[in-house]
Design a protein around this motif. Structure first.
Motif, short mmCIF file in Angstrom:
data_model
loop_
_atom_site.label_atom_id
_atom_site.label_comp_id
_atom_site.label_asym_id
_atom_site.label_seq_id
_atom_site.Cartn_x
_atom_site.Cartn_y
_atom_site.Cartn_z
N VAL A 179 3.42 13.33 6.98
CA VAL A 179 3.70 14.73 7.30
C VAL A 179 2.57 15.66 6.87
CG1 VAL A 179 5.28 16.66 6.91
CG2 VAL A 179 6.18 14.34 7.17
N LEU A 180 2.07 15.46 5.64
CA LEU A 180 1.10 16.39 5.07
C LEU A 180 -0.30 15.83 4.95
CD1 LEU A 180 3.33 17.81 2.17
CD2 LEU A 180 2.98 18.77 4.44
N ALA A 181 -0.49 14.57 5.35
CA ALA A 181 -1.81 13.92 5.29
C ALA A 181 -2.38 13.92 3.88
CB ALA A 181 -2.78 14.60 6.25
N ARG A 182 -1.53 13.76 2.89
CA ARG A 182 -1.96 13.66 1.50
C ARG A 182 -0.87 12.96 0.71
NH1 ARG A 182 0.88 17.01 -1.73
NH2 ARG A 182 1.81 18.92 -0.87
N PRO A 183 -1.21 12.45 -0.49
CA PRO A 183 -0.18 11.78 -1.30
C PRO A 183 0.75 12.77 -1.98
CG PRO A 183 -2.27 11.79 -2.47
CD PRO A 183 -2.55 12.35 -1.10
N PHE A 184 1.85 12.26 -2.48
CA PHE A 184 2.82 13.05 -3.24
C PHE A 184 2.19 13.51 -4.55
CE2 PHE A 184 6.30 13.30 -6.36
CZ PHE A 184 7.12 14.22 -5.74
N ASP A 185 2.36 14.79 -4.88
CA ASP A 185 1.82 15.34 -6.12
C ASP A 185 2.92 15.36 -7.17
OD1 ASP A 185 0.91 17.14 -8.19
OD2 ASP A 185 -0.64 17.79 -6.80
N LEU A 186 2.73 14.59 -8.26
CA LEU A 186 3.75 14.47 -9.29
C LEU A 186 3.98 15.76 -10.06
CD1 LEU A 186 2.80 10.94 -10.63
CD2 LEU A 186 5.00 11.57 -9.64
N VAL A 187 3.07 16.70 -9.96
CA VAL A 187 3.22 17.96 -10.69
C VAL A 187 3.87 19.03 -9.81
CG1 VAL A 187 1.99 19.80 -11.91
CG2 VAL A 187 1.22 17.44 -12.12
N ALA B 259 0.99 12.38 13.06
CA ALA B 259 1.40 11.65 14.27
C ALA B 259 0.91 12.33 15.53
CB ALA B 259 2.92 11.51 14.31
N VAL B 260 0.66 13.64 15.46
CA VAL B 260 0.15 14.39 16.60
C VAL B 260 -1.38 14.47 16.56
CG1 VAL B 260 0.11 16.66 17.72
CG2 VAL B 260 2.24 15.75 16.82
N THR B 261 -1.94 14.72 15.39
CA THR B 261 -3.39 14.93 15.31
C THR B 261 -4.18 13.67 15.60
OG1 THR B 261 -3.48 14.43 12.93
CG2 THR B 261 -3.04 16.73 13.59
N PRO C 297 0.84 -1.21 0.00
CA PRO C 297 0.00 0.00 0.00
C PRO C 297 0.86 1.25 0.00
CG PRO C 297 0.08 -0.93 2.19
CD PRO C 297 0.84 -1.89 1.30
N ASN C 298 0.24 2.40 -0.14
CA ASN C 298 0.99 3.65 -0.16
C ASN C 298 0.82 4.46 1.12
OD1 ASN C 298 -1.69 4.38 -0.62
ND2 ASN C 298 -1.16 6.10 -1.93
N ARG C 299 0.33 3.80 2.18
CA ARG C 299 0.19 4.47 3.48
C ARG C 299 0.67 3.54 4.58
NH1 ARG C 299 -5.40 7.87 3.63
NH2 ARG C 299 -4.43 8.46 5.60
N VAL C 300 1.38 4.09 5.54
CA VAL C 300 1.99 3.29 6.60
C VAL C 300 0.94 2.54 7.39
CG1 VAL C 300 3.32 3.40 8.73
CG2 VAL C 300 4.01 4.79 6.77
N GLU C 301 -0.17 3.20 7.71
CA GLU C 301 -1.18 2.56 8.55
C GLU C 301 -1.88 1.40 7.85
OE1 GLU C 301 -3.10 6.33 6.79
OE2 GLU C 301 -1.14 5.66 7.54
N LYS D 22 5.16 4.98 -4.10
CA LYS D 22 4.42 4.57 -2.90
C LYS D 22 5.15 4.98 -1.62
CE LYS D 22 1.97 0.60 -4.91
NZ LYS D 22 1.78 -0.88 -4.89
N PHE D 23 6.48 4.84 -1.64
CA PHE D 23 7.24 5.29 -0.48
C PHE D 23 7.12 6.81 -0.28
CE2 PHE D 23 9.85 1.27 -0.74
CZ PHE D 23 9.54 0.84 0.54
N LEU D 24 7.14 7.56 -1.38
CA LEU D 24 6.94 9.01 -1.28
C LEU D 24 5.56 9.32 -0.70
CD1 LEU D 24 8.48 10.25 -4.66
CD2 LEU D 24 9.31 10.78 -2.36
N ASP D 25 4.57 8.58 -1.14
CA ASP D 25 3.23 8.76 -0.59
C ASP D 25 3.21 8.52 0.91
OD1 ASP D 25 2.11 9.46 -2.96
OD2 ASP D 25 0.80 7.73 -3.16
N MET D 26 3.90 7.47 1.34
CA MET D 26 3.95 7.17 2.78
C MET D 26 4.51 8.36 3.55
SD MET D 26 5.25 3.24 3.05
CE MET D 26 4.36 1.88 2.28
#
Length: 596
Positions: A143-151, A536-538, A83-87, A134-138
């Motif tokens: 940190v940003l609660a969203r996936p990596f934007d390729l643009v 991690a805080v929220t 998957p592309n998210r740690v959780e 996928k690692f970038l998405d993780m």
């Protein structure tokens, strides 16, 4: 060829053919060339040492070959299902049938030898790139609660490297960047080699591989048809297809976004308003827009932080009331979370939803008026920026309508850095008093103040000192050596929340004490958070919302926003109105303009 595959038997030239025959030259008798009618000879490079090992230790060689093949299969299978998210990483995530793997197997079996090798190399490299993404998405989700934007997000990688340097030192930055590069190259190489290995294995065992592909394909179709699930997770998946489809859609949307933003920026309800009709309800007042880094709704609502921050806000409300101040508080929805403060600042000031770097560049390169530039346009205020987190030239300051900018180098601070934070908040506010607000020969000032002590990673931390003892900041030297190591705190969510809570408490206390000490009848302060802290805080609480507060002594200032429905005091109620951060500029200009 692999080190541990069994060598194929190759035809060798006859002993009496001679060198000429070996080169395909007719023999001296002038008859049919030697070797005519035989399959063409194929010579392969076979290292002697590995071959000797295989001949000397055949069982070990076969075992090692099987092990390499199994590892190759695990690597490819894991990449297809990762998957592309740690959780979402769990055993169940890998107990599924990937449609892409079955189709890829069918393709490799159907292609001729040369095309199969090319397809194996291309698909292996492509799978490696998908895994990197996928690692970038993780990382971005953490940190940003969203996936990596390729643009739009490539520029953030440089910012991330700078953050690592400031927070963990040059060695930490080098280690992290080196590790990322090694991971990138290693994944591409290993995935390509693994795919080539699997393609060769399938070719050598074609019938068995074909039967396996047919069985898995049938099982996948059956599971989809019957909706088979394990622990609520579908067994049959086409996750990579959906993942890449979403990315393609994201790229197209990003490319179209420039024109959308251009149309939005062209609409400004106050563009034709005469300067003398702007902000008439604040003439003669010192107006301060103060951003508190990472001051999100989590600080007030989360059980691990809410009690302490609630006490700070309640005590602050009482302290300011004793000094003659009143306050109103509400909520704004930020365009970012975890990081990207400049996007939130520009959204708040421009009245536009600045959600990515492309929009930010278009905004700061255009002529859209901001809340701060409207103050300068009236000619009734000196406009300044206090940006202690800025360490280098900030040309955007002129776009935002600031007459003078005080960055970390111009505040007179000679003390230590606190991880990422160059200047403690209390010192930055005292410097603003010394350099601007406390001057006797001045006209009203409008200031944008960006406080940075509550910036991630929140350690080491500062403590409140006597305002008369701040001096040049060297009094903070001992504090910078105290506290926990940032790397240790980042690995422990409980300690991370505690550090975050204490840093927000420090920033808010600095504001309250400054107002109590230096505020007067003509002081109006608007302070707010720019975005929520990292996920991690929220812990999934608070969404994208941040608190905002207006404080003033003059009752007429707050009377103008009585219709907003905000909560009295520094702490907004849970059901207080929630606006988009882009809505504030026009509401503020309307409330304090002519005719309000």
């Amino acid at each position: 060829m692999s080190l541990f595959t069994r060598p194929r038997q190759e035809p060798l030239p006859d002993a009496d053919e001679g060198r000429g025959a070996q080169r395909g030259v007719p023999d001296s008798g002038g008859g049919t060339p030697a070797g005519a009618g035989r399959p063409p000879l194929r010579f392969r490079f076979r290292p002697r040492f590995p071959l000797r090992l295989r001949l000397r230790y055949p069982r070990a060689a076969r075992g090692a070959g099987v092990g390499v093949s199994v590892l190759a299969g695990v690597l490819v299978f894991g990449a297809l299902l990762m998957p592309n998210r740690v959780e979402r990483l769990s055993v169940g995530a890998f107990a599924r049938l990937p449609a892409e793997g079955i189709l890829l197997a069918a393709l490799l079996l159907a292609l001729p030898a040369r095309a199969r090798r090319i397809a194996a190399v291309v698909s292996g490299a492509a799978l490696g790139l998908v895994t990197v993404l996928k690692f970038l998405d993780m990382g971005f989700h953490q940190v940003l609660a969203r996936p990596f934007d390729l643009v739009f997000d490539w520029v953030l990688l440089d910012d991330a490297a700078g953050y690592l340097k400031e927070s963990f030192g040059r060695s930490g930055q080098v280690l992290a960047v080196t590790g990322a590069l090694v991971l990138l190259v290693g994944l591409l190489a290993l995935m390509t080699l693994a795919m080539v290995r699997i393609a060769g294995l399938m070719d050598r065992h074609r019938h068995r591989a074909t039967r396996t592909a047919v069985v898995l394909g049938t099982a996948w179709i059956t599971c989809v048809t019957l909706g088979v699930q394990i622990a609520g997770v579908p067994v049959a998946t086409k996750g990579n297809t959906e993942f890449l489809g979403n990315r393609v859609e994201q790229v197209w949307a990003g490319l179209r976004d420039a024109k959308v933003f251009e149309r939005e920026a062209a609409v400004d309800a106050f563009a034709g308003t005469p300067p003398e009709e702007l902000l008439t309800g604040l003439r003669g007042k010192d107006v301060l827009f103060t951003f508190v880094e990472s001051y999100g709704r989590t600080a007030i609502d989360h059980p691990a932080t809410g009690e302490r921050i609630g006490t700070v806000l309640d005590d602050g409300t009482a302290t300011l009331a004793a000094a003659g101040f009143s306050a109103r508080s509400g909520w704004l929805r930020s365009p970012v979370t975890g990081a990207g403060s400049w996007l939130a600042h520009s959204t708040f000031l421009s009245g536009l939803w600045v959600k990515n770097q492309q929009r930010y560049r278009a905004l700061t390169g255009g002529d859209r008026a901001t809340l701060t530039s409207y103050f300068r346009e009236t000619g009734a205020w000196r406009t300044v920026g206090v940006v202690p987190g800025v360490r280098r030239a900030w040309p955007e300051g002129d776009y935002f309508g600031l007459d003078h900018i005080y960055d970390s180098r111009r505040l007179g601070y000679e003390g230590p850095y606190f991880s990422w934070t160059p200047v403690p908040d209390q010192f930055a506010l005292e410097a603003f008093e010394r350099l601007e607000h406390g001057r006797a020969d001045r006209r009203p000032v409008m200031a944008e103040i960006i406080l940075a002590s509550s910036h991630n990673p929140w350690v080491p931390q500062t403590r409140m000192l006597d305002w008369d003892d701040l001096g040049d900041g060297s009094v903070f030297d001992a504090m910078a050596e105290e506290g926990d190591d940032p790397e240790e705190v980042l690995r422990d969510s409980d300690r991370l929340r505690a550090a975050y809570r204490d840093s927000i408490a420090y920033s808010l206390t600095s504001l309250v004490q400054w107002l109590e000490r230096y505020g007067d009848e003509n002081t109006v302060m608007v302070f707010l958070g720019d975005h929520q802290p990292v996920p991690a805080v929220t812990d999934g609480r608070g969404g994208m919302e941040v608190p905002i507060t207006v404080v003033a002594k003059d009752g007429k200032v707050l009377d103008r926003i009585a219709g907003w429905g905000w909560t009295p005091g520094l702490k907004p109620a849970g059901d207080a109105p929630v606006w988009g951060m882009d809505a504030f500029r026009d509401r503020f200009l309307t409330a304090y303009g002519t005719g309000s």
